[in-house]
Design a protein around this motif. Sequence first.
Motif, short mmCIF file in Angstrom:
data_model
loop_
_atom_site.label_atom_id
_atom_site.label_comp_id
_atom_site.label_asym_id
_atom_site.label_seq_id
_atom_site.Cartn_x
_atom_site.Cartn_y
_atom_site.Cartn_z
N GLU A 162 0.92 -2.09 -0.45
CA GLU A 162 0.10 0.08 0.10
C GLU A 162 0.45 1.10 -0.05
N ASP A 163 1.66 0.98 0.70
CA ASP A 163 2.57 2.04 0.92
C ASP A 163 4.37 2.07 0.40
N GLY A 164 4.88 1.32 0.01
CA GLY A 164 6.11 0.69 -0.75
C GLY A 164 7.41 2.29 0.36
N ASP A 165 7.67 2.96 -0.03
CA ASP A 165 8.37 2.90 1.17
C ASP A 165 8.20 4.25 1.90
N ASN A 166 7.45 4.32 2.12
CA ASN A 166 6.55 5.42 3.06
C ASN A 166 6.74 5.05 4.66
N PHE A 167 5.57 3.36 3.56
CA PHE A 167 5.99 2.16 4.83
C PHE A 167 6.70 2.38 6.64
N VAL A 168 8.36 1.71 4.42
CA VAL A 168 9.61 1.16 5.36
C VAL A 168 10.20 2.48 6.44
N GLU A 169 9.62 3.41 5.99
CA GLU A 169 10.36 4.78 6.61
C GLU A 169 9.79 5.38 8.05
N GLN A 170 8.60 4.87 7.47
CA GLN A 170 8.06 4.81 9.37
C GLN A 170 8.12 3.61 10.36
N MET A 171 8.39 2.83 9.73
CA MET A 171 8.87 1.41 10.24
C MET A 171 10.02 1.44 10.75
N ALA A 172 11.30 2.06 9.85
CA ALA A 172 12.97 2.05 10.61
C ALA A 172 12.40 3.27 11.60
N GLY A 173 11.88 4.10 11.51
CA GLY A 173 11.60 5.59 12.50
C GLY A 173 12.45 5.98 12.88
#
Length: 71
Positions: free
Chosen positions: A60-71
């Motif tokens: 659903e969110d690609g890199d945006n999701f990765v950035e959020q999870m990497a925090g």
Amino acid sequence: MRHRSFRDGGSEDYAKGIVCYDRIEPEAALILLDAKQIVEARTIARCCLENLYWIVGLAEDGDNFVEQMAG
């Protein structure tokens, strides 16, 4: 730590890794159940559900999701 962009395969690489694990984990959980190692089987089952969360987030969110999870 900077993550690669979606176009460079960053999120796609995460997704590929998760799918590889997710193909192995259900079989491992069944083997553990047969060996009466219930706690370990439940842990792997939980990991399968967590992987599903990651796969949906990446889709659903690609890199945006990765950035959020990497925090």
